[in-house]
Design a protein around this motif. Sequence first.
Motif, PDB file in Angstrom:
ATOM      1  N   GLN A  51       0.821  -1.209   0.000  1.00 39.85           N
ATOM      2  CA  GLN A  51       0.000   0.000   0.000  1.00 39.85           C
ATOM      3  C   GLN A  51       0.856   1.261   0.000  1.00 39.85           C
ATOM      4  N   VAL A  52       1.909   1.263   0.795  1.00 38.65           N
ATOM      5  CA  VAL A  52       2.779   2.443   0.874  1.00 38.65           C
ATOM      6  C   VAL A  52       3.562   2.630  -0.430  1.00 38.65           C
ATOM      7  N   ASP A  53       4.089   1.545  -0.990  1.00 40.16           N
ATOM      8  CA  ASP A  53       4.795   1.659  -2.268  1.00 40.16           C
ATOM      9  C   ASP A  53       3.876   2.231  -3.343  1.00 40.16           C
ATOM     10  N   ALA A  54       2.645   1.753  -3.393  1.00 42.35           N
ATOM     11  CA  ALA A  54       1.686   2.239  -4.388  1.00 42.35           C
ATOM     12  C   ALA A  54       1.334   3.703  -4.134  1.00 42.35           C
ATOM     13  N   MET A  55       1.166   4.071  -2.882  1.00 40.77           N
ATOM     14  CA  MET A  55       0.852   5.464  -2.550  1.00 40.77           C
ATOM     15  C   MET A  55       1.966   6.398  -3.005  1.00 40.77           C
ATOM     16  N   MET A  60       4.870  10.540  -6.378  1.00 40.57           N
ATOM     17  CA  MET A  60       5.964  10.841  -7.305  1.00 40.57           C
ATOM     18  C   MET A  60       5.448  11.207  -8.690  1.00 40.57           C
ATOM     19  N   SER A  61       4.280  10.674  -9.043  1.00 36.31           N
ATOM     20  CA  SER A  61       3.693  10.960 -10.348  1.00 36.31           C
ATOM     21  C   SER A  61       3.088  12.354 -10.417  1.00 36.31           C
ATOM     22  N   GLY A  62       3.050  13.044  -9.278  1.00 36.66           N
ATOM     23  CA  GLY A  62       2.539  14.413  -9.255  1.00 36.66           C
ATOM     24  C   GLY A  62       1.077  14.538  -8.894  1.00 36.66           C
ATOM     25  N   ASP A  63       0.473  13.452  -8.434  1.00 37.81           N
ATOM     26  CA  ASP A  63      -0.935  13.518  -8.044  1.00 37.81           C
ATOM     27  C   ASP A  63      -1.102  14.422  -6.833  1.00 37.81           C
ATOM     28  N   ALA A  64      -2.179  15.172  -6.811  1.00 35.91           N
ATOM     29  CA  ALA A  64      -2.511  16.014  -5.663  1.00 35.91           C
ATOM     30  C   ALA A  64      -2.845  15.127  -4.466  1.00 35.91           C
ATOM     31  N   GLU A  67      -6.154  13.276  -4.640  1.00 36.19           N
ATOM     32  CA  GLU A  67      -6.136  12.198  -5.624  1.00 36.19           C
ATOM     33  C   GLU A  67      -5.364  10.989  -5.084  1.00 36.19           C
ATOM     34  N   THR A  68      -4.240  11.246  -4.426  1.00 37.77           N
ATOM     35  CA  THR A  68      -3.452  10.164  -3.827  1.00 37.77           C
ATOM     36  C   THR A  68      -4.272   9.449  -2.760  1.00 37.77           C
ATOM     37  N   MET A  69      -5.001  10.198  -1.935  1.00 36.87           N
ATOM     38  CA  MET A  69      -5.815   9.573  -0.894  1.00 36.87           C
ATOM     39  C   MET A  69      -6.947   8.740  -1.496  1.00 36.87           C
ATOM     40  N   ALA A  70      -7.531   9.216  -2.588  1.00 37.81           N
ATOM     41  CA  ALA A  70      -8.569   8.430  -3.267  1.00 37.81           C
ATOM     42  C   ALA A  70      -7.964   7.144  -3.836  1.00 37.81           C
ATOM     43  N   LYS A  71      -6.784   7.251  -4.421  1.00 38.19           N
ATOM     44  CA  LYS A  71      -6.102   6.057  -4.938  1.00 38.19           C
ATOM     45  C   LYS A  71      -5.734   5.112  -3.801  1.00 38.19           C
ATOM     46  N   VAL A 114       5.814  18.332  -2.824  1.00 38.03           N
ATOM     47  CA  VAL A 114       4.808  17.418  -2.294  1.00 38.03           C
ATOM     48  C   VAL A 114       4.030  18.189  -1.241  1.00 38.03           C
ATOM     49  N   ASN A 115       2.725  18.312  -1.452  1.00 38.71           N
ATOM     50  CA  ASN A 115       1.884  19.073  -0.530  1.00 38.71           C
ATOM     51  C   ASN A 115       1.046  18.136   0.320  1.00 38.71           C
ATOM     52  N   HIS A 116       1.116  18.365   1.626  1.00 35.38           N
ATOM     53  CA  HIS A 116       0.366  17.556   2.580  1.00 35.38           C
ATOM     54  C   HIS A 116      -0.358  18.519   3.520  1.00 35.38           C
ATOM     55  N   PRO A 117      -1.649  18.306   3.772  1.00 34.49           N
ATOM     56  CA  PRO A 117      -2.390  19.260   4.612  1.00 34.49           C
ATOM     57  C   PRO A 117      -1.862  19.385   6.034  1.00 34.49           C
ATOM     58  N   GLN A 118      -1.296  18.334   6.588  1.00 30.44           N
ATOM     59  CA  GLN A 118      -0.781  18.381   7.958  1.00 30.44           C
ATOM     60  C   GLN A 118       0.680  18.806   8.014  1.00 30.44           C
ATOM     61  N   TYR A 119       1.496  18.295   7.088  1.00 30.65           N
ATOM     62  CA  TYR A 119       2.943  18.520   7.154  1.00 30.65           C
ATOM     63  C   TYR A 119       3.424  19.681   6.295  1.00 30.65           C
ATOM     64  N   GLY A 120       2.575  20.199   5.435  1.00 32.94           N
ATOM     65  CA  GLY A 120       2.956  21.324   4.600  1.00 32.94           C
ATOM     66  C   GLY A 120       3.561  20.874   3.280  1.00 32.94           C
ATOM     67  N   THR A 121       4.405  21.742   2.727  1.00 30.86           N
ATOM     68  CA  THR A 121       5.015  21.476   1.432  1.00 30.86           C
ATOM     69  C   THR A 121       6.443  21.002   1.623  1.00 30.86           C
ATOM     70  N   LEU A 122       6.769  19.928   0.945  1.00 28.06           N
ATOM     71  CA  LEU A 122       8.113  19.366   0.976  1.00 28.06           C
ATOM     72  C   LEU A 122       8.734  19.545  -0.397  1.00 28.06           C
ATOM     73  N   GLU A 123       9.854  20.218  -0.442  1.00 27.72           N
ATOM     74  CA  GLU A 123      10.624  20.332  -1.680  1.00 27.72           C
ATOM     75  C   GLU A 123      11.612  19.178  -1.674  1.00 27.72           C
TER      76      GLU A 123
END
Length: 168
Positions: A51-55, A60-64, A67-71, A114-123
């Motif tokens: 599950q984590v590898d797929a997430m 990495m593919s650029g999904d928001a 979208e990643t959470m839905a996947k 990479v944008n995460h609502p809890q952790y913020g943006t990771l460059e």
Amino acid sequence: MNNSTIQQYNYHQWANDRTFNHLSELPDEIYDNEIESVFSSISEVITHLYQVDAMWLSVMSGDAFEETMAKLKEIKRRSANKGLEQIQKLYAELSERYQPFLNDVADLDADISVNHPQYGTLETTVSELVQHVVNHGTYHRGNITAMLRQQGHSGVQTDFVFYLYEIA
């Protein structure tokens, strides 16, 4: 193309395959036996890794994030309560998506956000996220080895150096 990143992912796939092959040689009940450990069974560890590898491929593919959470929800549905052969097949399918993705990225060391609502943006970079996927897999393959020993069985060598020997 960053050959080191691709080699790291190839190692990860090799180590997972060795783990699957080793588990398939053991008594069937070893996979689902409930034990006291970080996870309650080896099947839970394997499912978590998938599950984590797929997430992370979605990330990495650029999904928001949404979208990643839905996947991830669909990934969890597809991988729930799968036997060893079934989850191994899902892993093989996932690897078949990772390989072309990594080969098609023009620069694995290019900056991505990479944008995460809890952790913020990771460059970060795709190569750093692949390193995370590989490190995460190594950690949990160690859990599997400990869980096997707890049940009276040995683990399998999946150290990077053994991969290097094998491909040399």
